[in-house]
Write a protein that holds these residues in place. Sequence first.
Motif, PDB file in Angstrom:
ATOM      1  N   SER A   7       2.012 -32.418  -2.741  1.00  0.00           N
ATOM      2  CA  SER A   7       2.639 -33.408  -3.615  1.00  0.00           C
ATOM      3  C   SER A   7       2.563 -32.970  -5.078  1.00  0.00           C
ATOM      4  N   GLN A   8       1.509 -32.250  -5.450  1.00  0.00           N
ATOM      5  CA  GLN A   8       1.429 -31.742  -6.821  1.00  0.00           C
ATOM      6  C   GLN A   8       2.489 -30.685  -7.081  1.00  0.00           C
ATOM      7  N   VAL A  15       9.467 -32.153 -12.257  1.00  0.00           N
ATOM      8  CA  VAL A  15       9.406 -32.064 -13.722  1.00  0.00           C
ATOM      9  C   VAL A  15      10.222 -30.869 -14.201  1.00  0.00           C
ATOM     10  N   MET A  16      10.053 -29.726 -13.565  1.00  0.00           N
ATOM     11  CA  MET A  16      10.793 -28.527 -13.975  1.00  0.00           C
ATOM     12  C   MET A  16      12.296 -28.690 -13.723  1.00  0.00           C
ATOM     13  N   LEU A  17      12.657 -29.419 -12.663  1.00  0.00           N
ATOM     14  CA  LEU A  17      14.072 -29.667 -12.389  1.00  0.00           C
ATOM     15  C   LEU A  17      14.676 -30.522 -13.499  1.00  0.00           C
ATOM     16  N   ALA A  18      13.949 -31.531 -13.935  1.00  0.00           N
ATOM     17  CA  ALA A  18      14.436 -32.371 -15.034  1.00  0.00           C
ATOM     18  C   ALA A  18      14.532 -31.558 -16.328  1.00  0.00           C
ATOM     19  N   ALA A  83       8.614 -38.478  -1.216  1.00  0.00           N
ATOM     20  CA  ALA A  83       8.318 -37.482  -2.244  1.00  0.00           C
ATOM     21  C   ALA A  83       6.861 -37.048  -2.192  1.00  0.00           C
ATOM     22  N   ARG A  84       5.953 -37.997  -1.966  1.00  0.00           N
ATOM     23  CA  ARG A  84       4.536 -37.655  -1.930  1.00  0.00           C
ATOM     24  C   ARG A  84       4.192 -36.783  -0.740  1.00  0.00           C
ATOM     25  N   THR A  85       4.876 -36.980   0.359  1.00  0.00           N
ATOM     26  CA  THR A  85       4.566 -36.196   1.548  1.00  0.00           C
ATOM     27  C   THR A  85       5.362 -34.901   1.626  1.00  0.00           C
ATOM     28  N   GLY A  86       6.201 -34.635   0.651  1.00  0.00           N
ATOM     29  CA  GLY A  86       6.954 -33.383   0.636  1.00  0.00           C
ATOM     30  C   GLY A  86       8.065 -33.351   1.672  1.00  0.00           C
ATOM     31  N   SER A  87       8.791 -34.457   1.787  1.00  0.00           N
ATOM     32  CA  SER A  87       9.868 -34.564   2.760  1.00  0.00           C
ATOM     33  C   SER A  87      10.863 -33.405   2.620  1.00  0.00           C
ATOM     34  N   ARG A 132       6.929 -23.846  -1.430  1.00  0.00           N
ATOM     35  CA  ARG A 132       5.489 -23.825  -1.158  1.00  0.00           C
ATOM     36  C   ARG A 132       4.877 -25.216  -1.055  1.00  0.00           C
ATOM     37  N   SER A 133       5.671 -26.268  -1.029  1.00  0.00           N
ATOM     38  CA  SER A 133       5.144 -27.627  -1.073  1.00  0.00           C
ATOM     39  C   SER A 133       5.151 -28.323   0.285  1.00  0.00           C
ATOM     40  N   ARG A 134       5.046 -27.583   1.360  1.00  0.00           N
ATOM     41  CA  ARG A 134       4.987 -28.230   2.687  1.00  0.00           C
ATOM     42  C   ARG A 134       3.632 -28.898   2.879  1.00  0.00           C
TER      43      ARG A 134
END
Length: 137
Positions: A7-8, A15-18, A83-87, A132-134
């Motif tokens: 999730s981090q 944030v980087m996408l925005a 979003a928190r679970t990295g869907s 890398r966010s799985r």
Amino acid sequence: MSSRSASQRLLFAAVMLAIGGLLDVLVSISAIAQDDIFVTTQNYLFEFDLAGWGWLHLLLGLLMFGWGAFVLGTITGAAGFAARTGSAWVRGMGLALASLSLLMNFSYLPYYPLWAVVTMGVDVSIIYACTRSRPAR
């Protein structure tokens, strides 16, 4: 990888996408206005009208900023669970937008090389964070 780490990374990607979207919006305003900060290279393979590039960057920048803001805004809401679970759909949309931005900025190199390289670096960091966010299973 722990769910917290995933999730981090997704939060970092949002944030980087925005930020990447905001950078694209800023450069698109200059391109649409036909500002003189841009260079012109002769005989480049991807030669398009500068205003056309500006409109494409504006559209992509708004999409990127909107998606980043959506993911950031839903971290605490009901959709925030995804979003928190990295869907997969959250990561996939971020990956698609960053990849498209990376290709567009590569094609944009002859017009504003330094800006294109900086935004390509932002795009690569988004792609890395999305892949890398799985979450742990």
